[in-house]
Every structure is written in C-alpha cells, then in structure tokens.
Design a protein around this motif. Sequence first.
Motif, PDB file in Angstrom:
ATOM      1  N   LEU A  36     -18.468  46.182 -88.184  1.00  0.00           N
ATOM      2  CA  LEU A  36     -17.478  45.410 -87.428  1.00  0.00           C
ATOM      3  C   LEU A  36     -16.415  44.772 -88.320  1.00  0.00           C
ATOM      4  CD1 LEU A  36     -19.808  43.637 -84.853  1.00  0.00           C
ATOM      5  CD2 LEU A  36     -18.532  45.750 -84.595  1.00  0.00           C
ATOM      6  N   ASN A  37     -16.697  44.604 -89.618  1.00  0.00           N
ATOM      7  CA  ASN A  37     -15.724  44.090 -90.586  1.00  0.00           C
ATOM      8  C   ASN A  37     -14.995  42.849 -90.064  1.00  0.00           C
ATOM      9  OD1 ASN A  37     -14.270  44.012 -92.978  1.00  0.00           O
ATOM     10  ND2 ASN A  37     -12.623  45.297 -92.171  1.00  0.00           N
ATOM     11  N   PRO A  38     -15.684  41.742 -89.803  1.00  0.00           N
ATOM     12  CA  PRO A  38     -15.043  40.562 -89.207  1.00  0.00           C
ATOM     13  C   PRO A  38     -14.087  39.861 -90.166  1.00  0.00           C
ATOM     14  CG  PRO A  38     -17.296  40.058 -89.826  1.00  0.00           C
ATOM     15  CD  PRO A  38     -17.119  41.535 -90.044  1.00  0.00           C
ATOM     16  N   CYS A  39     -12.987  39.305 -89.620  1.00  0.00           N
ATOM     17  CA  CYS A  39     -12.014  38.521 -90.384  1.00  0.00           C
ATOM     18  C   CYS A  39     -11.751  37.213 -89.641  1.00  0.00           C
ATOM     19  CB  CYS A  39     -10.699  39.284 -90.544  1.00  0.00           C
ATOM     20  SG  CYS A  39     -10.821  40.800 -91.510  1.00  0.00           S
ATOM     21  N   LEU A  40     -11.708  36.105 -90.389  1.00  0.00           N
ATOM     22  CA  LEU A  40     -11.490  34.788 -89.796  1.00  0.00           C
ATOM     23  C   LEU A  40     -10.008  34.434 -89.833  1.00  0.00           C
ATOM     24  CD1 LEU A  40     -12.725  32.122 -88.673  1.00  0.00           C
ATOM     25  CD2 LEU A  40     -12.918  31.350 -91.052  1.00  0.00           C
ATOM     26  N   HIS A  41      -9.472  33.951 -88.698  1.00  0.00           N
ATOM     27  CA  HIS A  41      -8.079  33.502 -88.607  1.00  0.00           C
ATOM     28  C   HIS A  41      -8.062  32.134 -87.928  1.00  0.00           C
ATOM     29  CE1 HIS A  41      -6.461  37.527 -89.596  1.00  0.00           C
ATOM     30  NE2 HIS A  41      -7.479  37.976 -88.876  1.00  0.00           N
ATOM     31  N   PHE A  42      -7.173  31.242 -88.402  1.00  0.00           N
ATOM     32  CA  PHE A  42      -7.032  29.946 -87.742  1.00  0.00           C
ATOM     33  C   PHE A  42      -5.623  29.413 -87.974  1.00  0.00           C
ATOM     34  CE2 PHE A  42      -9.380  29.603 -91.737  1.00  0.00           C
ATOM     35  CZ  PHE A  42      -8.567  28.777 -92.507  1.00  0.00           C
ATOM     36  N   HIS A  43      -5.129  28.680 -86.974  1.00  0.00           N
ATOM     37  CA  HIS A  43      -3.780  28.116 -87.039  1.00  0.00           C
ATOM     38  C   HIS A  43      -3.613  27.147 -85.870  1.00  0.00           C
ATOM     39  CE1 HIS A  43       0.505  28.029 -88.098  1.00  0.00           C
ATOM     40  NE2 HIS A  43       0.769  28.084 -86.801  1.00  0.00           N
ATOM     41  N   SER A  44      -2.996  26.004 -86.145  1.00  0.00           N
ATOM     42  CA  SER A  44      -2.691  25.012 -85.098  1.00  0.00           C
ATOM     43  C   SER A  44      -3.920  24.626 -84.277  1.00  0.00           C
ATOM     44  CB  SER A  44      -1.596  25.544 -84.169  1.00  0.00           C
ATOM     45  OG  SER A  44      -0.393  25.732 -84.869  1.00  0.00           O
ATOM     46  N   GLY A  45      -5.061  24.505 -84.941  1.00  0.00           N
ATOM     47  CA  GLY A  45      -6.264  24.054 -84.256  1.00  0.00           C
ATOM     48  C   GLY A  45      -7.009  25.121 -83.481  1.00  0.00           C
ATOM     49  N   ILE A  46      -6.515  26.361 -83.483  1.00  0.00           N
ATOM     50  CA  ILE A  46      -7.185  27.472 -82.796  1.00  0.00           C
ATOM     51  C   ILE A  46      -7.773  28.399 -83.854  1.00  0.00           C
ATOM     52  CG2 ILE A  46      -6.923  29.408 -81.214  1.00  0.00           C
ATOM     53  CD1 ILE A  46      -6.547  26.702 -79.904  1.00  0.00           C
ATOM     54  N   SER A  47      -8.993  28.841 -83.637  1.00  0.00           N
ATOM     55  CA  SER A  47      -9.650  29.712 -84.613  1.00  0.00           C
ATOM     56  C   SER A  47     -10.346  30.860 -83.906  1.00  0.00           C
ATOM     57  CB  SER A  47     -10.666  28.913 -85.440  1.00  0.00           C
ATOM     58  OG  SER A  47     -11.570  28.225 -84.594  1.00  0.00           O
ATOM     59  N   LEU A  48     -10.430  31.983 -84.610  1.00  0.00           N
ATOM     60  CA  LEU A  48     -11.092  33.154 -84.037  1.00  0.00           C
ATOM     61  C   LEU A  48     -11.580  34.062 -85.153  1.00  0.00           C
ATOM     62  CD1 LEU A  48      -9.039  35.881 -84.236  1.00  0.00           C
ATOM     63  CD2 LEU A  48      -7.746  34.490 -82.631  1.00  0.00           C
ATOM     64  N   ILE A  49     -12.579  34.850 -84.823  1.00  0.00           N
ATOM     65  CA  ILE A  49     -13.017  35.945 -85.682  1.00  0.00           C
ATOM     66  C   ILE A  49     -12.544  37.234 -85.025  1.00  0.00           C
ATOM     67  CG2 ILE A  49     -14.987  37.222 -86.599  1.00  0.00           C
ATOM     68  CD1 ILE A  49     -16.540  34.648 -86.754  1.00  0.00           C
ATOM     69  N   LEU A  50     -11.881  38.069 -85.805  1.00  0.00           N
ATOM     70  CA  LEU A  50     -11.413  39.356 -85.292  1.00  0.00           C
ATOM     71  C   LEU A  50     -12.328  40.446 -85.831  1.00  0.00           C
ATOM     72  CD1 LEU A  50      -9.006  39.985 -83.447  1.00  0.00           C
ATOM     73  CD2 LEU A  50      -7.784  40.806 -85.449  1.00  0.00           C
ATOM     74  N   PHE A  51     -12.965  41.165 -84.926  1.00  0.00           N
ATOM     75  CA  PHE A  51     -13.891  42.234 -85.287  1.00  0.00           C
ATOM     76  C   PHE A  51     -13.215  43.588 -85.095  1.00  0.00           C
ATOM     77  CE2 PHE A  51     -16.541  38.781 -83.685  1.00  0.00           C
ATOM     78  CZ  PHE A  51     -17.523  38.676 -84.645  1.00  0.00           C
ATOM     79  N   GLY A  52     -13.567  44.532 -85.944  1.00  0.00           N
ATOM     80  CA  GLY A  52     -13.225  45.909 -85.648  1.00  0.00           C
ATOM     81  C   GLY A  52     -14.051  46.353 -84.449  1.00  0.00           C
ATOM     82  N   LEU A  53     -13.575  47.330 -83.741  1.00  0.00           N
ATOM     83  CA  LEU A  53     -14.240  47.751 -82.507  1.00  0.00           C
ATOM     84  C   LEU A  53     -15.113  48.974 -82.748  1.00  0.00           C
ATOM     85  CD1 LEU A  53     -14.353  47.191 -79.400  1.00  0.00           C
ATOM     86  CD2 LEU A  53     -12.601  48.934 -79.166  1.00  0.00           C
ATOM     87  N   VAL A  54     -16.357  48.912 -82.279  1.00  0.00           N
ATOM     88  CA  VAL A  54     -17.203  50.101 -82.265  1.00  0.00           C
ATOM     89  C   VAL A  54     -16.804  50.901 -81.037  1.00  0.00           C
ATOM     90  CG1 VAL A  54     -19.555  50.976 -82.142  1.00  0.00           C
ATOM     91  CG2 VAL A  54     -19.079  48.890 -83.419  1.00  0.00           C
ATOM     92  N   GLU A  55     -16.173  52.042 -81.274  1.00  0.00           N
ATOM     93  CA  GLU A  55     -15.608  52.813 -80.172  1.00  0.00           C
ATOM     94  C   GLU A  55     -16.659  53.638 -79.438  1.00  0.00           C
ATOM     95  OE1 GLU A  55     -11.278  54.340 -80.702  1.00  0.00           O
ATOM     96  OE2 GLU A  55     -12.366  54.810 -82.528  1.00  0.00           O
ATOM     97  N   SER A  56     -16.373  53.872 -78.176  1.00  0.00           N
ATOM     98  CA  SER A  56     -17.133  54.853 -77.414  1.00  0.00           C
ATOM     99  C   SER A  56     -16.601  56.232 -77.795  1.00  0.00           C
ATOM    100  CB  SER A  56     -16.950  54.613 -75.913  1.00  0.00           C
ATOM    101  OG  SER A  56     -17.593  55.611 -75.168  1.00  0.00           O
ATOM    102  N   PRO A  57     -17.435  57.166 -78.255  1.00  0.00           N
ATOM    103  CA  PRO A  57     -16.932  58.448 -78.759  1.00  0.00           C
ATOM    104  C   PRO A  57     -16.224  59.289 -77.706  1.00  0.00           C
ATOM    105  CG  PRO A  57     -19.322  58.492 -78.535  1.00  0.00           C
ATOM    106  CD  PRO A  57     -18.894  57.075 -78.317  1.00  0.00           C
ATOM    107  N   ASP A  58     -16.624  59.142 -76.451  1.00  0.00           N
ATOM    108  CA  ASP A  58     -15.987  59.953 -75.414  1.00  0.00           C
ATOM    109  C   ASP A  58     -14.767  59.275 -74.804  1.00  0.00           C
ATOM    110  OD1 ASP A  58     -17.601  57.999 -74.365  1.00  0.00           O
ATOM    111  OD2 ASP A  58     -18.145  59.130 -72.574  1.00  0.00           O
TER     112      ASP A  58
END
Length: 537
Positions: free
Chosen positions: A255-277
């Motif tokens: 998933l290779n998560p990355c942390l981002h935050f700014h102006s009091g809002i924070s999130l982790i952005l994950f890569g997506l495990v795709e459905s192959p079809d």
Amino acid sequence: MVSSPAPSRAGKDEAATNAQSDEPRRASNVILLGTLADHEENVLTLKKHDFSPLRATTIDRLKVWLDHDVCGIVVARSWWSSVPQAEREGILFRIVSHSTFAWLKIDSQDLPVTSQRLDELLLETRHAVPTMGECVCHDGWRLSGHDITALKNARKLLTGAESVRLCPADIQETQALVLAGAAIKQVAQRNAAGPFRVNRVDTSLIPGGRSQAKIIRLAPDDDGTPFVAKVDDVERLREEMQRFRRYAQRWDASLNPCLHFHSGISLILFGLVESPDKPGQPAPTLEETLETMFYCEHWGDYQGPSEDDLRELIKRTIKKLQRLNSQPGDGMHKPLAFLQIEPYRTLRTQGHEWKIGHSDGSDGSIFDYEERASVKVAELEDRSIVHGDVQLRNILVRDGREPHFIDYAYCGPGHPCLDLARLESAILFFCGRMNGDEREFGSVLFDVLDGKTEEDVKRKHPSFCTTRTNRLAIFTSLACRAAAFELLGSIDRGEDDWLAMKYVISCQSLFMISMQSGVVRAQLSALGAYMKLRRGW
C-alpha cells in the motif's frame, strides 16, 4: 514525541510586526521568524515575487500566523533568542509539523537541537525524509533564487489544490484542499515523463471499520491508479505510520502509505490494491467476497471464486498472519489490539448473566470462564507482533486468492493468537449458518475444538456441511487451530492459551452490533463444554 509548548507572552515589538506585515493572502503567505532587521532583505525579495511576508518575533504571533494558509516558513538564527530555552525544541517541532505542503528554510546556526535530532523530528512528524524542495537547513536565512523557486512550487501546489474540483463535492472545504494537494503530489511523483495538471478528482467514501476515521477513494484525472485516503487526527495517523514502518512494512508494503497534513487536516494516502479484472477499481474486501458467495449460493448461480480458490485464499491469509505473528514483541509500544471486557462485567452486577446452554447439556453463563480466560490471555498480551484489527473489511482480495491487509492503527505487540482467533471468529460468525438450534451447532464446533478432521465433521454432521459457507467456516476453524498450535509450540505454550483467546474474542463479539448472536452463543457453548470436559477448567 515532543510536546507542544505553552504560549509565551508577546514581545514589545509585536505591534511593529503587525504594522509591517502584509495582510495574509491565501497560498502566498510566507512566515519569517527572527528580528525585523534580519528579514528586511527577505521581505523585499518576497514582495518582488508576489508573496506576502508575515513577520513574527514572538511565539504568540507565530501561532496567529500558523492559523493562516502558508506556503513557506523561514527561520533565522535570531528567532531562538526570543524563545525560552525550555520551549525551543517544542517550538521547532511545531514548525516542522505544521504542513507537508509548505516549504521550510531553517538556519542551522544556533539551532536548539543537533542536526541529527532535527532529522529525527522531521521523521517523527512526516515519516519520510523531506526533499530539498520541501525543507532546507544550512548556514544562512536569506532567500536565494533556488529558495524562491521552491516557494513558488509550494504556492503552485496549494493554489492548484484550491482549483481542483472534487466530485462529488460533499467533503469539507479544508479537507478538500488537503485531499487535492496530496493527490497532486502523488500524481507528480508517478508522472516522471513530465508535469501533469490535475483538474478533477473523483471521490467516494469507502465503508470502513468502527473507528471515526473517514476513508475516501481518490481518482485523479491523469488516468492512473486511484488512491485511498484515511482522514483522521494527525497524532493517531502519526502513530499508525510509526507502527506500520516499525512492524508491518517488511511484511506487507504493497500500500506504500504517505502522511500529509496542512491547516489542521491530516491524512494517510495509500496506494490502491487494484481489482485485476477492473483496473482502477479497489480490490474487493474479504467481506464482499464472502457476501457474494453467500447470496449467490442461496439465490442464484454462484459466479465468484471457486470453493478451492476460497480455501487457497484462507490458507494464504493464515500463512501471512503466521509470518507476522512469529516475530517477537519488542516492547516499544503498548499493546493496543486486545480490548479488555471489564465494562461488560458491570452487567453481571446488575443481574444480567447471559445464560447459555453448554453443548454437553449443562447450563451456564458466558462469565463462567471469562475471568480465567482474561488472566490467561494477559500472560501473552505483548509476546508477538500482530496486525491487531483483523476483520473482513480490512483484508483486500486480489485475483480471488491474494490477501492484502489494510489499517495498521493497532499493529504492534500483542497476543500470538489474537489475529488468528479474530480471523476464525470473523469468518465463522459471518458464514456459519445453523440448521438446528444453538446446541446442535455447538456440537459441531465442539468436534472442531476436539481436533476432529474435516472429513470426520462432514460424516458426523452431514446436513450442516451441505452448504459451501459452512464448509468454509469449518475449514477456517481447523486451519487457524493448527496454525495457532504451531505458533504457541514455538514459545512453549499450548492449547489453553488458544482456548482462552477464542473465549475472550467470542465474549467481545457477543456485544457487537449486527453480529450473529446465535452463532456466537453456540461458539461459547462449545468452548465452555470443551474447557470443562477436556481441559478441566
């Protein structure tokens, strides 16, 4: 973690600071920390390039400016003389933890910490090593041409995030800015061939567990793979990133998560495990996979993975958990995964006994063995490394047979059987269907506890095993039991530890909303009878 400092009284030059600073302008604000004389040249340079310099010579003024949308912070060495010695590291932490979008320039002279400690603070707050385009720390504070370029890039990111359309637009404005900014940064990293302007990001909420975090799927218009964002309190997300990096990254880094935050809002952005079809779509959860199997089995032709594929999926899931659970606990984090059930004991003092019929024909209460089981579980509560929140929605299924785990908020030290007990219970309580009453179902589960083979269970309970869902539940229970015994044997423990964990997990499950209480009670019935007759509890 460095604590935030207490506010300091504003200095006598605060009025001058206010008078000589421009009014804040969104995405173009640059905070200048230090004396007015130190930043006189920087003010002229910033205004020349259409930035708004916000000068601060006191802690209180810094806090005021941090409430605005800033694209950069410049720290001169003179700044630290205005900060009490005991508060300096805390203020430095406040500065570097303000935003992953804003550019930082920090004069390395007279820093309140060593350069090594500064690197540690940056890693603590961001869980990534910042690039030169994000943070510069060397001798000097005057802005160069390269610095102005970095500031322009930060401003471009923020103004670009403001112009991105999130569709549907049912997300708070401040959250939308950070979501769009994070998407722009990720798109820039994967479009190595050249810059790509993001104009639109399609969003959709993803059903998650019982936490207060918001899970959002982001699909930028660069036609690349979408992302998944987890929006939550920044300290909880930092803790999750720390746990992921320490315990799970080598185990499952897909998933290779990355942390981002700014102006009091924070999130982790994950890569997506795709459905192959369905490229660009998230892989289904294990819950969705089993739900499809259940509905198709009862109301139509089943079009999902075959029973053999599902068994292979369960085997791979168990093996993956075994690899993680075989790692010894390191004592670096307090165990979070095992939730005690003391609050439910108050029910007993109120006369609520939760009566169950044991599968040996005797009557009892869920509290008959709960206290002894809890004590037994506590003996190993930090012995291994665990995922900590194994539930059907936290397992993504790629290609029908490949499991990927998400949500690492509780990853860390825990009981070696916790993950396996939760996986077994989750599948049993979701898939298991009673053909008779609880005692009959309990007798099936008793035979599983007693180590009967799958063929033995089928011969003894043929009507129960006619459905694919029940066969999968029995297969999972037997496979988890064998894996748990293997883990416990490696640390000179045994069956009682497995039974204790199963009992406590079942007690917890009885109080969960939407759980099949009849199946849970049957499990407790079987456990009570087995621990009494076979283990002498």
